[in-house]
Design an enzyme around this catalytic site. Sequence first.
Site, PDB file in Angstrom:
ATOM      1  CD  GLU A 152      66.696  63.124  39.055  1.00 36.05           C
ATOM      2  OE1 GLU A 152      67.841  63.150  38.559  1.00 36.05           O
ATOM      3  OE2 GLU A 152      65.653  63.015  38.378  1.00 36.05           O
ATOM      4  CE  LYS A 205      71.728  69.962  34.435  1.00 39.71           C
ATOM      5  NZ  LYS A 205      70.412  69.791  33.783  1.00 39.71           N
ATOM      6  CG  HIS A 247      76.246  33.083  42.169  1.00 42.31           C
ATOM      7  ND1 HIS A 247      76.755  31.905  42.666  1.00 42.31           N
ATOM      8  CD2 HIS A 247      74.951  32.823  41.848  1.00 42.31           C
ATOM      9  CE1 HIS A 247      75.820  30.972  42.636  1.00 42.31           C
ATOM     10  NE2 HIS A 247      74.717  31.502  42.138  1.00 42.31           N
TER      11      HIS A 247
END
Length: 549
Positions: free
Chosen positions: A353, A513, A384
């Site tokens: 950000e 948004k 793994h």
Amino acid sequence: MARDATKLEATVAKLKKHWAESAPRDMRAAFSADPGRFGRYSLCLDDLLFDWSKCRVNDETMALLKELAVAADVEGRRAAMFAGEHINNTEDRAVLHVALRDTSSKEVLVDGHNVLPDVKHVLDRMAAFADGIRSGALKGATGRKITDIVNIGIGGSDLGPVMATLALAPYHDEPRAHFVSNIDGAHIADTLSPLDPASTLIIVASKTFTTIETMTNAQTARKWVADTLGEAAVGAHFAAVSTALDKVAAFGIPEDRVFGFWDWVGGRYSVWSAIGLPVMIAVGPDNFRKFLAGAHAMDVHFRDAPLEKNLPVMLGLIGYWHRAICGYGSRAIIPYDQRLSRLPAYLQQLDMESNGKSVTLDGKPVSGPTGPVVWGEPGTNGQHAFFQLLHQGTDTIPLEFIVAAKGHEPTLDHQHEMLMANCLAQSEALMKGRTLDEARAQLQAKNLPASQVERIAPHRVFSGNRPSLTLIHDMLDPYTLGRLIALYEHRVFVEAQIFGINAFDQWGVELGKELATELLPVVSGKEGASGRDASTQGLVAHLHARRKA
């Protein structure tokens, strides 16, 4: 001195030429030829060791990177930040998260106003409130002690508190901490379902008290409390971290349960502020102050240490080298500490950000790559899952290992030794690799037929020469955690200054948004989707059809 664009461009060109000439160099040979390599390419700050000797650098690399930092005026920008200048130029704001952990008696001025007394006042109020909740002096509406706290926030109002609370689990006594961030109703439903409203405190963290995800979840939590305990009980079961006192009052939270912070504190840098209230309640005010003290120690080091002895500067220069010169598009954060399992996500926001920008401070397109993709998981789990690609894949991804010398479980010290061994083994394996001849010899030692050796050996080759750096501290405690987070904050700052971008705004989150607000009535069926692109229209139509099915 000011940023010297001409010198900066010339130094970048020299670095690229240097990389092209030195890239074929074998790291195993470099270590064999230079017994002092670790000593030259590592630094310590008290118990914190930073080792970058397994990165593909030499003395010329480091000299050029220091030259780059000087040309970018990292020191000047650093001084401007600490002085409270408005280095966040797009929002015309100071950037002073360092003031939140400044325990000195010096003045820290923002537009002529000393902010340290304000910081201390909020911190003292937080401590009194936290002590009241922890001791049982501040009870719920029915007189019961608070046993659970639920923090409702998103982004910087969630990632920092979640990360720090989990990291400091050995310092918890009570109450228990829970976190809700996602607008998905499943998140708050699953969090609240095992809890009792009568013994639950809910903290709503939103500076403006308008963040859609946070306020939607807050209203759900408010109804949960009011439906069970009555409307009059709301005030005793909520607190807010906000500056919108009118909106908080309308919600039903008393002013003495509201804790503010300032516009010179960015969300992803706010865990040190009142946003850290759930952390303080979980671990206690004394431990929270140690958390701040660790960060302040790193601030002082970053502010005062010369470039070549400065951990955040060196970490930032290596990060820039990997991203902009070597062309590595991502970095993996691998803490060998289960309690740091949320650190990669926290650093993902901090870095991406901040430095995920494509225009310079003066609004022009950048001339090269900026922030990398940041991701990771704790070790040994990651071994793994995705380490196969890190060792033998076609992309080179630098790794950043973090490990403690000591754990909190003395009776399980053998497991901590296994953890440390795995961390160091991965670092060594990435650097050394395994040649085809070594793979053949290993298989031949198992007395396999020659044909099988030749068939399998190529699959057991590791190219090596894959860079990693390692951070080692004594033990993960509040001070150590604060110091570690501040190290990464300042690393991001250093890289941003070299990129020439503003690390302290985040306009990239806005467009989505805005469109979500427009699409809500479309998705809910109150408005049609005409005028939108064909893909969005098709997706809306499919959702509507399936919701009716």
